[in-house]
Design a protein around this motif. Structure first.
Motif, PDB file in Angstrom:
ATOM      1  N   GLU A  89      14.602  77.174  78.536  1.00 55.65           N
ATOM      2  CA  GLU A  89      13.957  76.175  79.395  1.00 55.65           C
ATOM      3  C   GLU A  89      14.866  74.987  79.693  1.00 55.65           C
ATOM      4  OE1 GLU A  89      10.969  76.355  80.663  1.00 55.65           O
ATOM      5  OE2 GLU A  89       9.729  77.691  79.427  1.00 55.65           O
ATOM      6  N   SER A  90      16.140  75.072  79.324  1.00 55.74           N
ATOM      7  CA  SER A  90      17.027  73.905  79.412  1.00 55.74           C
ATOM      8  C   SER A  90      17.297  73.448  80.844  1.00 55.74           C
ATOM      9  CB  SER A  90      18.354  74.195  78.702  1.00 55.74           C
ATOM     10  OG  SER A  90      19.008  75.309  79.300  1.00 55.74           O
ATOM     11  N   PHE A  91      17.087  74.329  81.841  1.00 50.12           N
ATOM     12  CA  PHE A  91      17.367  73.959  83.231  1.00 50.12           C
ATOM     13  C   PHE A  91      16.100  73.547  83.987  1.00 50.12           C
ATOM     14  CE2 PHE A  91      20.819  76.836  82.045  1.00 50.12           C
ATOM     15  CZ  PHE A  91      21.927  76.107  82.456  1.00 50.12           C
ATOM     16  N   SER A  92      14.947  73.658  83.344  1.00 48.86           N
ATOM     17  CA  SER A  92      13.683  73.372  84.022  1.00 48.86           C
ATOM     18  C   SER A  92      13.283  71.909  83.839  1.00 48.86           C
ATOM     19  CB  SER A  92      12.573  74.283  83.479  1.00 48.86           C
ATOM     20  OG  SER A  92      11.329  73.953  84.069  1.00 48.86           O
ATOM     21  N   SER A  93      12.598  71.350  84.842  1.00 48.02           N
ATOM     22  CA  SER A  93      12.116  69.967  84.769  1.00 48.02           C
ATOM     23  C   SER A  93      10.627  69.898  84.443  1.00 48.02           C
ATOM     24  CB  SER A  93      12.365  69.253  86.103  1.00 48.02           C
ATOM     25  OG  SER A  93      11.681  69.925  87.150  1.00 48.02           O
ATOM     26  N   HIS A  94      10.011  71.043  84.150  1.00 49.71           N
ATOM     27  CA  HIS A  94       8.588  71.076  83.840  1.00 49.71           C
ATOM     28  C   HIS A  94       8.322  70.322  82.538  1.00 49.71           C
ATOM     29  CE1 HIS A  94       4.578  72.680  82.948  1.00 49.71           C
ATOM     30  NE2 HIS A  94       4.528  73.035  84.222  1.00 49.71           N
ATOM     31  N   PRO A  95       7.167  69.611  82.433  1.00 53.84           N
ATOM     32  CA  PRO A  95       6.853  68.879  81.195  1.00 53.84           C
ATOM     33  C   PRO A  95       6.870  69.750  79.940  1.00 53.84           C
ATOM     34  CG  PRO A  95       5.360  68.209  82.943  1.00 53.84           C
ATOM     35  CD  PRO A  95       6.174  69.345  83.492  1.00 53.84           C
ATOM     36  N   ILE A  96       6.444  71.015  80.069  1.00 54.74           N
ATOM     37  CA  ILE A  96       6.466  71.912  78.914  1.00 54.74           C
ATOM     38  C   ILE A  96       7.907  72.167  78.476  1.00 54.74           C
ATOM     39  CG2 ILE A  96       5.994  74.292  78.185  1.00 54.74           C
ATOM     40  CD1 ILE A  96       3.440  74.182  79.809  1.00 54.74           C
ATOM     41  N   ASP A 106      19.406  68.707  69.615  1.00 52.73           N
ATOM     42  CA  ASP A 106      20.862  68.770  69.451  1.00 52.73           C
ATOM     43  C   ASP A 106      21.476  70.080  69.945  1.00 52.73           C
ATOM     44  OD1 ASP A 106      20.833  66.242  68.242  1.00 52.73           O
ATOM     45  OD2 ASP A 106      20.345  67.125  66.290  1.00 52.73           O
ATOM     46  N   LEU A 107      20.795  70.798  70.794  1.00 51.77           N
ATOM     47  CA  LEU A 107      21.308  72.078  71.272  1.00 51.77           C
ATOM     48  C   LEU A 107      22.368  71.875  72.359  1.00 51.77           C
ATOM     49  CD1 LEU A 107      18.096  74.281  71.537  1.00 51.77           C
ATOM     50  CD2 LEU A 107      19.815  74.281  69.741  1.00 51.77           C
ATOM     51  N   ASP A 108      23.301  72.812  72.437  1.00 49.60           N
ATOM     52  CA  ASP A 108      24.336  72.798  73.466  1.00 49.60           C
ATOM     53  C   ASP A 108      23.840  73.597  74.664  1.00 49.60           C
ATOM     54  OD1 ASP A 108      26.563  72.778  75.013  1.00 49.60           O
ATOM     55  OD2 ASP A 108      27.882  73.821  73.588  1.00 49.60           O
ATOM     56  N   ALA A 109      23.504  72.898  75.758  1.00 52.92           N
ATOM     57  CA  ALA A 109      22.927  73.548  76.940  1.00 52.92           C
ATOM     58  C   ALA A 109      23.898  74.522  77.593  1.00 52.92           C
ATOM     59  CB  ALA A 109      22.484  72.495  77.951  1.00 52.92           C
ATOM     60  N   ARG A 110      25.192  74.419  77.257  1.00 50.37           N
ATOM     61  CA  ARG A 110      26.177  75.329  77.852  1.00 50.37           C
ATOM     62  C   ARG A 110      26.006  76.758  77.357  1.00 50.37           C
ATOM     63  NH1 ARG A 110      31.477  71.922  76.440  1.00 50.37           N
ATOM     64  NH2 ARG A 110      30.256  71.782  74.494  1.00 50.37           N
ATOM     65  N   ARG A 111      25.238  76.935  76.299  1.00 53.66           N
ATOM     66  CA  ARG A 111      24.976  78.296  75.795  1.00 53.66           C
ATOM     67  C   ARG A 111      24.072  79.077  76.752  1.00 53.66           C
ATOM     68  NH1 ARG A 111      22.551  77.312  69.993  1.00 53.66           N
ATOM     69  NH2 ARG A 111      22.292  79.589  70.142  1.00 53.66           N
ATOM     70  N   ALA A 112      23.378  78.363  77.633  1.00 51.37           N
ATOM     71  CA  ALA A 112      22.440  79.002  78.569  1.00 51.37           C
ATOM     72  C   ALA A 112      23.038  79.036  79.972  1.00 51.37           C
ATOM     73  CB  ALA A 112      21.118  78.248  78.576  1.00 51.37           C
ATOM     74  N   SER A 113      22.726  80.099  80.698  1.00 56.67           N
ATOM     75  CA  SER A 113      23.211  80.233  82.077  1.00 56.67           C
ATOM     76  C   SER A 113      22.290  81.160  82.863  1.00 56.67           C
ATOM     77  CB  SER A 113      24.644  80.798  82.087  1.00 56.67           C
ATOM     78  OG  SER A 113      24.669  82.088  81.490  1.00 56.67           O
ATOM     79  N   ASP A 114      22.502  81.200  84.186  1.00 55.02           N
ATOM     80  CA  ASP A 114      21.747  82.102  85.077  1.00 55.02           C
ATOM     81  C   ASP A 114      20.238  81.978  84.882  1.00 55.02           C
ATOM     82  OD1 ASP A 114      24.162  83.044  86.038  1.00 55.02           O
ATOM     83  OD2 ASP A 114      24.263  84.678  84.569  1.00 55.02           O
ATOM     84  N   ALA A 115      19.742  80.747  84.851  1.00 54.73           N
ATOM     85  CA  ALA A 115      18.306  80.526  84.672  1.00 54.73           C
ATOM     86  C   ALA A 115      17.548  80.835  85.961  1.00 54.73           C
ATOM     87  CB  ALA A 115      18.046  79.093  84.240  1.00 54.73           C
ATOM     88  N   GLN A 116      16.439  81.546  85.811  1.00 61.52           N
ATOM     89  CA  GLN A 116      15.573  81.870  86.949  1.00 61.52           C
ATOM     90  C   GLN A 116      14.158  81.398  86.632  1.00 61.52           C
ATOM     91  OE1 GLN A 116      15.748  86.021  88.078  1.00 61.52           O
ATOM     92  NE2 GLN A 116      17.814  86.231  87.260  1.00 61.52           N
ATOM     93  N   GLU A 117      13.628  80.509  87.477  1.00 59.79           N
ATOM     94  CA  GLU A 117      12.239  80.075  87.306  1.00 59.79           C
ATOM     95  C   GLU A 117      11.341  81.018  88.094  1.00 59.79           C
ATOM     96  OE1 GLU A 117      10.788  76.162  87.156  1.00 59.79           O
ATOM     97  OE2 GLU A 117      12.759  75.242  86.985  1.00 59.79           O
ATOM     98  N   ILE A 118      10.390  81.605  87.418  1.00 63.37           N
ATOM     99  CA  ILE A 118       9.448  82.535  88.042  1.00 63.37           C
ATOM    100  C   ILE A 118       8.116  81.796  88.180  1.00 63.37           C
ATOM    101  CG2 ILE A 118       8.350  84.790  87.882  1.00 63.37           C
ATOM    102  CD1 ILE A 118      10.634  85.566  85.927  1.00 63.37           C
ATOM    103  N   ALA A 119       7.737  81.468  89.412  1.00 64.38           N
ATOM    104  CA  ALA A 119       6.559  80.630  89.669  1.00 64.38           C
ATOM    105  C   ALA A 119       5.309  81.198  89.007  1.00 64.38           C
ATOM    106  CB  ALA A 119       6.340  80.481  91.170  1.00 64.38           C
TER     107      ALA A 119
END
Length: 355
Positions: A89-96, A106-119
């Motif tokens: 969920e690191s790329f999402s702006s949703h409150p959840i 303290d997580l490194d967001a660079r570990r995540a990539s190719d995020a797809q939000e499915i409505a």
């Protein structure tokens, strides 16, 4: 002289000046209370509201979520479950999504990539080379993942990695302190209240019961909300308007479709604020009933000015036609009535926030 007096009396200055000024005063009085109305036509429509439809998250609740419970499956640690969900969920702006990131700061967001939000479902992200899913039960079902259903007074986030179910996370929201008063204020004015939410039926029913909402529909996608608003528009009483209150980007289509769109201005998305006709600058739902009271007061003063101006002018025109009045009466019927109507219109600038 009688003809000139007749001509002066018939001048429509009182109506032409005082009626727009009444609406300008209503818009100004509302803005002093933190309610931005984008036009006089929307102020008039507010006075005819018969149905008020609400989104839940960020509208009736604070939209500030916190992780309150985790249920990892055997062989998966609580830390692994939270980290996987937070990175997904690191790329999402949703409150959840924000609440999950706050649980693992303290997580490194660079570990995540190719995020797809499915409505209406969740997110699908590559984390450390693994495909991680985080979302609701519909996401698990659409991806063919066997999961263990969970219950709780909040939003359930299911997490899976490479097709294997990792567990569930319970995230709870808090109702806004004025939400119950908002429902009571609307119902006191004869407005029917409805809640449309993408949350689970159990959570939605719990919130609706606590706030005293007349009708609730849960588990809805953004397109489902539009369909429900279409149904409610067809069911509304004659000569009544439907208002929709929302805050997120997913609410923008519904805000456009409703007779009156009301958006939360502080935490609301730019798309929702742009699509709305009325904006509550401090996100206080109790201001909705206040806005309706302001609009009804505005319409009352406008009708008072119309009746007063036309009645005085009609009386003076008859007396002038009979030769009873002179030019001084003509001046009073024109300028005097205009001044009195303008003074009456300025009453709209004085609005008590809670009456």
């Amino acid at each position: 002289m009688r003809a000139l007096t007749f001509l002066v009396i018939s001048c429509p200055c009182a109506l032409v000046i005082s009626i727009p000024l009444t609406f300008f005063g209503g818009i100004g009085g509302a803005s002093k209370c933190g309610i931005l109305v984008k036009g006089g036509n929307y102020l008039e429509a507010l006075s005819k509201t018969g149905v008020a439809v609400f989104d839940k998250t960020g509208t009736l609740t604070k939209g500030v979520f916190k992780v309150t419970h985790t249920a990892p499956v055997d062989g998966v640690s609580e830390k692994d479950l939270l980290e996987s969900a937070a990175l997904a969920e690191s790329f999402s702006s949703h409150p959840i999504s924000k609440s999950l990131r706050e649980a693992c700061p303290d997580l490194d967001a660079r570990r995540a990539s190719d995020a797809q939000e499915i409505a209406g479902h969740g997110v699908k992200t590559q984390v450390d080379g693994h495909t991680v899913l985080a979302g609701n039960a519909r996401l698990m079902e659409s991806e063919g993942i066997t999961y263990t259903a969970a219950e709780g007074a909040g939003t359930i986030v299911y997490v899976a990695r490479d097709g294997q179910f990792l567990g569930s996370i319970l995230i709870s929201d808090e109702e806004k302190p004025t939400a119950k008063a908002a429902m009571q204020g609307l119902q006191a004015q004869g407005v029917r209240t409805v809640m449309l939410t993408g949350d689970t039926p159990a959570v939605a029913e719990l919130v609706a019961k606590d706030l005293g909402i007349d009708e609730v529909h849960a588990g809805l996608l953004p397109a489902d909300k539009v369909e429900w608003v279409e149904k409610l528009l067809g069911q509304k009483p004659a000569k009544k308007e439907l208002a929709f209150v929302g805050d997120g980007i997913n609410d923008a289509p519904v805000l456009m479709r409703a007779d009156i769109g009301i958006a939360m201005g502080a935490l609301g998305s730019d798309a929702a604020i742009e699509a709305a006709d009325v904006v509550l600058m401090d996100d206080d739902p109790a201001k909705i009933s206040l806005a309706m009271r302001i609009s009804r007061k505005c319409m009352t003063i406008a009708y008072q000015n119309i009746v007063f101006a036309l009645a005085i002018k009609a009386l003076c025109l008859i007396l002038t036609a009979l030769g009873i009045t002179n030019m001084w009466w003509g001046v009073f019927a024109d300028v005097g009535v205009m001044v009195l109507a303008v003074l009456n219109a300025t009453r709209m600038l004085n609005v008590k926030q809670y009456q």
